[in-house]
Motif scaffolding. Structure first.
Motif, PDB file in Angstrom:
ATOM      1  N   TYR A  77       0.859  -1.183   0.000  1.00 36.30           N
ATOM      2  CA  TYR A  77       0.000   0.000   0.000  1.00 36.30           C
ATOM      3  C   TYR A  77       0.900   1.240   0.000  1.00 36.30           C
ATOM      4  CZ  TYR A  77      -4.003  -3.014   0.881  1.00 36.30           C
ATOM      5  OH  TYR A  77      -4.983  -3.967   0.761  1.00 36.30           O
ATOM      6  N   ILE A  78       0.707   2.111  -1.018  1.00 32.34           N
ATOM      7  CA  ILE A  78       1.573   3.276  -1.201  1.00 32.34           C
ATOM      8  C   ILE A  78       0.737   4.554  -1.093  1.00 32.34           C
ATOM      9  CG2 ILE A  78       3.194   4.441  -2.755  1.00 32.34           C
ATOM     10  CD1 ILE A  78       3.515   1.709  -4.186  1.00 32.34           C
ATOM     11  N   CYS A  79       1.143   5.420  -0.180  1.00 37.12           N
ATOM     12  CA  CYS A  79       0.577   6.763  -0.079  1.00 37.12           C
ATOM     13  C   CYS A  79       1.489   7.695  -0.876  1.00 37.12           C
ATOM     14  CB  CYS A  79       0.500   7.182   1.391  1.00 37.12           C
ATOM     15  SG  CYS A  79       0.159   8.941   1.630  1.00 37.12           S
ATOM     16  N   GLN A  80       0.910   8.404  -1.861  1.00 40.69           N
ATOM     17  CA  GLN A  80       1.745   9.154  -2.811  1.00 40.69           C
ATOM     18  C   GLN A  80       1.235  10.587  -2.991  1.00 40.69           C
ATOM     19  OE1 GLN A  80       2.141   8.305  -7.334  1.00 40.69           O
ATOM     20  NE2 GLN A  80       3.616   6.927  -6.314  1.00 40.69           N
ATOM     21  N   VAL A  81       2.181  11.527  -3.029  1.00 37.09           N
ATOM     22  CA  VAL A  81       1.890  12.938  -3.305  1.00 37.09           C
ATOM     23  C   VAL A  81       2.441  13.274  -4.684  1.00 37.09           C
ATOM     24  CG1 VAL A  81       2.247  15.332  -2.575  1.00 37.09           C
ATOM     25  CG2 VAL A  81       1.992  13.533  -0.860  1.00 37.09           C
ATOM     26  N   ARG A  82       1.538  13.795  -5.545  1.00 41.80           N
ATOM     27  CA  ARG A  82       1.957  14.151  -6.905  1.00 41.80           C
ATOM     28  C   ARG A  82       1.717  15.638  -7.162  1.00 41.80           C
ATOM     29  NH1 ARG A  82      -0.100   9.294 -10.965  1.00 41.80           N
ATOM     30  NH2 ARG A  82       1.034   7.587  -9.935  1.00 41.80           N
ATOM     31  N   LYS A  83       2.539  16.185  -8.036  1.00 37.67           N
ATOM     32  CA  LYS A  83       2.370  17.573  -8.456  1.00 37.67           C
ATOM     33  C   LYS A  83       2.812  17.660  -9.910  1.00 37.67           C
ATOM     34  CE  LYS A  83       3.610  22.307  -7.153  1.00 37.67           C
ATOM     35  NZ  LYS A  83       2.226  22.728  -6.921  1.00 37.67           N
ATOM     36  N   GLU A  84       1.902  18.081 -10.744  1.00 42.71           N
ATOM     37  CA  GLU A  84       2.180  18.210 -12.166  1.00 42.71           C
ATOM     38  C   GLU A  84       2.691  16.881 -12.736  1.00 42.71           C
ATOM     39  OE1 GLU A  84       4.891  21.402 -12.521  1.00 42.71           O
ATOM     40  OE2 GLU A  84       3.408  22.946 -12.040  1.00 42.71           O
ATOM     41  N   ASN A  85       1.962  15.768 -12.378  1.00 45.08           N
ATOM     42  CA  ASN A  85       2.273  14.413 -12.856  1.00 45.08           C
ATOM     43  C   ASN A  85       3.653  13.908 -12.437  1.00 45.08           C
ATOM     44  OD1 ASN A  85      -0.212  14.022 -14.183  1.00 45.08           O
ATOM     45  ND2 ASN A  85       0.526  15.188 -15.964  1.00 45.08           N
ATOM     46  N   LYS A  86       4.217  14.550 -11.419  1.00 41.84           N
ATOM     47  CA  LYS A  86       5.492  14.083 -10.897  1.00 41.84           C
ATOM     48  C   LYS A  86       5.313  13.673  -9.434  1.00 41.84           C
ATOM     49  CE  LYS A  86       8.424  16.920 -13.906  1.00 41.84           C
ATOM     50  NZ  LYS A  86       9.478  17.958 -13.954  1.00 41.84           N
ATOM     51  N   ILE A  87       6.042  12.633  -9.024  1.00 44.56           N
ATOM     52  CA  ILE A  87       5.968  12.170  -7.635  1.00 44.56           C
ATOM     53  C   ILE A  87       6.797  13.103  -6.769  1.00 44.56           C
ATOM     54  CG2 ILE A  87       6.481  10.279  -6.054  1.00 44.56           C
ATOM     55  CD1 ILE A  87       6.176   8.348  -8.394  1.00 44.56           C
ATOM     56  N   VAL A  88       6.130  13.743  -5.824  1.00 43.50           N
ATOM     57  CA  VAL A  88       6.825  14.644  -4.900  1.00 43.50           C
ATOM     58  C   VAL A  88       7.308  13.872  -3.666  1.00 43.50           C
ATOM     59  CG1 VAL A  88       6.592  16.721  -3.477  1.00 43.50           C
ATOM     60  CG2 VAL A  88       5.458  16.594  -5.703  1.00 43.50           C
ATOM     61  N   ASP A  89       6.480  12.961  -3.162  1.00 36.39           N
ATOM     62  CA  ASP A  89       6.847  12.155  -1.985  1.00 36.39           C
ATOM     63  C   ASP A  89       5.941  10.922  -1.932  1.00 36.39           C
ATOM     64  OD1 ASP A  89       8.133  11.362   0.277  1.00 36.39           O
ATOM     65  OD2 ASP A  89       7.102  12.739   1.624  1.00 36.39           O
ATOM     66  N   GLU A  90       6.397   9.885  -1.272  1.00 35.87           N
ATOM     67  CA  GLU A  90       5.575   8.692  -1.087  1.00 35.87           C
ATOM     68  C   GLU A  90       6.106   7.873   0.086  1.00 35.87           C
ATOM     69  OE1 GLU A  90       7.796   5.844  -4.388  1.00 35.87           O
ATOM     70  OE2 GLU A  90       5.755   6.545  -4.752  1.00 35.87           O
ATOM     71  N   LYS A  91       5.208   7.188   0.718  1.00 40.16           N
ATOM     72  CA  LYS A  91       5.552   6.229   1.764  1.00 40.16           C
ATOM     73  C   LYS A  91       4.722   4.977   1.529  1.00 40.16           C
ATOM     74  CE  LYS A  91       7.130   9.149   5.574  1.00 40.16           C
ATOM     75  NZ  LYS A  91       7.148  10.433   4.868  1.00 40.16           N
ATOM     76  N   TYR A  92       5.246   3.832   1.984  1.00 40.36           N
ATOM     77  CA  TYR A  92       4.527   2.590   1.733  1.00 40.36           C
ATOM     78  C   TYR A  92       4.657   1.652   2.930  1.00 40.36           C
ATOM     79  CZ  TYR A  92       8.767  -0.129   1.006  1.00 40.36           C
ATOM     80  OH  TYR A  92       9.955  -0.766   1.190  1.00 40.36           O
ATOM     81  N   PHE A  93       3.776   0.675   2.989  1.00 39.27           N
ATOM     82  CA  PHE A  93       3.857  -0.405   3.968  1.00 39.27           C
ATOM     83  C   PHE A  93       3.199  -1.635   3.356  1.00 39.27           C
ATOM     84  CE2 PHE A  93       0.063   2.068   4.959  1.00 39.27           C
ATOM     85  CZ  PHE A  93      -0.939   1.098   4.963  1.00 39.27           C
ATOM     86  N   ILE A  94       3.409  -2.775   4.003  1.00 41.42           N
ATOM     87  CA  ILE A  94       2.851  -4.049   3.536  1.00 41.42           C
ATOM     88  C   ILE A  94       1.805  -4.515   4.536  1.00 41.42           C
ATOM     89  CG2 ILE A  94       3.367  -6.479   3.084  1.00 41.42           C
ATOM     90  CD1 ILE A  94       6.188  -5.581   2.258  1.00 41.42           C
ATOM     91  N   LEU A  95       0.645  -4.900   4.036  1.00 39.09           N
ATOM     92  CA  LEU A  95      -0.373  -5.519   4.874  1.00 39.09           C
ATOM     93  C   LEU A  95      -0.263  -7.036   4.731  1.00 39.09           C
ATOM     94  CD1 LEU A  95      -3.653  -3.409   4.405  1.00 39.09           C
ATOM     95  CD2 LEU A  95      -2.036  -3.387   6.311  1.00 39.09           C
ATOM     96  N   THR A  96      -0.163  -7.738   5.849  1.00 37.15           N
ATOM     97  CA  THR A  96      -0.020  -9.190   5.803  1.00 37.15           C
ATOM     98  C   THR A  96      -0.877  -9.850   6.872  1.00 37.15           C
ATOM     99  OG1 THR A  96       1.540 -11.032   5.952  1.00 37.15           O
ATOM    100  CG2 THR A  96       2.002  -9.120   7.316  1.00 37.15           C
ATOM    101  N   ASN A  97      -1.299 -11.072   6.576  1.00 38.71           N
ATOM    102  CA  ASN A  97      -2.045 -11.879   7.527  1.00 38.71           C
ATOM    103  C   ASN A  97      -1.255 -13.122   7.933  1.00 38.71           C
ATOM    104  OD1 ASN A  97      -4.672 -14.165   7.624  1.00 38.71           O
ATOM    105  ND2 ASN A  97      -4.644 -12.384   8.980  1.00 38.71           N
ATOM    106  N   ASP A  98       0.033 -13.182   7.516  1.00 36.60           N
ATOM    107  CA  ASP A  98       0.893 -14.335   7.787  1.00 36.60           C
ATOM    108  C   ASP A  98       1.541 -14.193   9.160  1.00 36.60           C
ATOM    109  OD1 ASP A  98       2.618 -16.438   7.820  1.00 36.60           O
ATOM    110  OD2 ASP A  98       3.807 -15.806   6.095  1.00 36.60           O
ATOM    111  N   PRO A  99       1.219 -15.085  10.133  1.00 38.25           N
ATOM    112  CA  PRO A  99       1.796 -14.966  11.480  1.00 38.25           C
ATOM    113  C   PRO A  99       3.321 -15.053  11.488  1.00 38.25           C
ATOM    114  CG  PRO A  99      -0.050 -16.498  11.481  1.00 38.25           C
ATOM    115  CD  PRO A  99       0.257 -16.201  10.056  1.00 38.25           C
TER     116      PRO A  99
END
Length: 388
Positions: A77-99
């Motif tokens: 899952y990626i949270c992304q900030v764009r400006k004028e079709n360019k990536i300004v910043d992004e952060k991501y994490f993984i969602l898992t159900n595997d113990p």
């Protein structure tokens, strides 16, 4: 994907999030108002989802809501900030159900130590890179797997005082959840030093007559050591049928025969450091079609029998596996025969009466195993006893 830009996103997520089935999730992706963006009207915040099932999704809003999490939601899952079709910043994490993802990553792999040392290994505990709820976890514990038996350790850190060869093997870090789901990571510890038995090596070998057979000693050592074999049936290693005669951890039989059947002894002695001696038996079973054994090693045998007493006629045929026996009256040329069998063991017992004293009698013994069959024909000659 450039993750090294100056941070604009408020949320500082850990790389992985552990989520239970059915859990409701809500995440907010937004910029820090204290950080000024040039021309704010062109700012765009979106969610990009790469699921493990191969599907992708883009959500054009700052809020991500999953009403009831299931395994199909696992992914990046990626949270992304764009400006004028360019990536300004992004952060991501993984969602898992595997113990298993809850377990410290250090508790997966290999370690090595020597006998007599103390070993301080990895901790069986939670992974520092994952976000989870402590209330979901029942326990973390270590299991030592030896000969298919799992022995629970008393400590969560893999620590061994005065290491011995018996400590070599698999160590499992197990996390158990409140709903009884479990996750496992495996750490394999190898122990160096003097000779020790290797449980995975065979100690019972099988061969057919005529095979070239190699017996591998089920003892391993990583110190300078001398290997020696003792062979069965009063044979000598100087026999050209064996190689090498001394020094190696294996014994090769060039042409296997029945004399090689039996128990061999592999003897190992260290040649440096503390003297250690260890030995292990190896059994070789040689399969063979039925064959004549002493003292009657021919197909046709003449025996003298007496009237009115029990006479025992023994079939002198061996084999491996042990053959089954069947006796017929007369000479049997081909099998199967329509005549009624006389006996089903390697011995035939009978008492000659007056009818059998006039002429010689003939009986046939047939021995059979899964390698073949062989027959022995007995010509029974009557002799008078003192009572005649």
């Amino acid at each position: 994907m450039n993750l090294n830009k100056k941070s604009l996103i408020i949320n500082q997520w850990l790389p992985k999030h552990f989520v239970q089935q059915g859990e409701r999730l809500q995440y907010l992706c937004e910029t820090d108002n204290n950080k000024k963006l040039i021309d704010q009207s062109f700012e765009l915040i979106i969610w990009i989802i790469h699921r493990y099932d191969g599907t992708d999704e883009i959500i054009n809003q700052t809020e991500l809501i999953i009403e009831s999490f299931n395994i199909n939601h696992e992914g990046i899952y990626i949270c992304q900030v764009r400006k004028e079709n360019k990536i300004v910043d992004e952060k991501y994490f993984i969602l898992t159900n595997d113990p298993t993802e809850l377990i410290n990553l250090e508790f997966e792999g290999y370690g090595q130590t020597l006998t007599g040392y103390n070993f301080n290994g990895p901790l069986c505990g939670p992974d520092r890179t994952i976000q989870y709820k402590k209330a979901d976890i029942e326990s973390f514990h270590i299991q030592f797997v030896q000969h298919y038996e799992r022995i629970v350790q008393k400590t969560r850190r893999l620590q061994i005082h005065d290491v011995g060869h018996e400590n070599e093997g698999h160590y499992e870090c197990v996390v158990r959840l409140k709903n009884d789901l479990i996750g496992i990571r495996v750490f394999f510890l190898t122990v160096g030093g003097g000779p020790r038995r290797v449980p995975m090596r065979e100690t019972h070998f099988y061969a057919d007559v005529g095979d070239q057979t190699t017996l591998l000693c089920p003892i391993y050592t990583d110190t300078l050591s001398q290997f020696a074999f003792t062979v069965p049936n009063e044979q000598s290693l100087e026999n050209d049928n064996y190689s090498p005669q001394i020094g190696q951890d294996y014994l090769r039989i060039q042409y296997t025969n029945q004399s090689n059947n039996g128990v061999y002894i592999c003897d190992v002695n260290t040649m440096e450091g503390r003297p250690v001696s260890l030995q292990q038996n190896i059994e070789l079973e040689v399969f063979d079609a039925p064959y004549y054994i002493e003292p009657l090693q021919t197909e046709y045998i003449v025996l003298q029998v007496e009237k009115n007493i029990v006479n025992i006629v023994k079939c002198s045929i061996g084999g491996n596996p042990n053959p089954t026996f069947i006796w017929y009256d007369g000479i049997i040329v081909n099998q199967p025969d329509s005549r009624k069998p006389l006996a089903f063991t390697n011995e035939y017992q009978y008492i000659p009466n007056e009818m059998y004293t006039r002429n010689n009698r003939t009986v046939t013994c047939i021995a059979t195993n899964n390698r073949g069959s062989k027959k022995q024909i007995f010509i029974l000659q009557y002799i008078k006893n003192e009572r005649d």
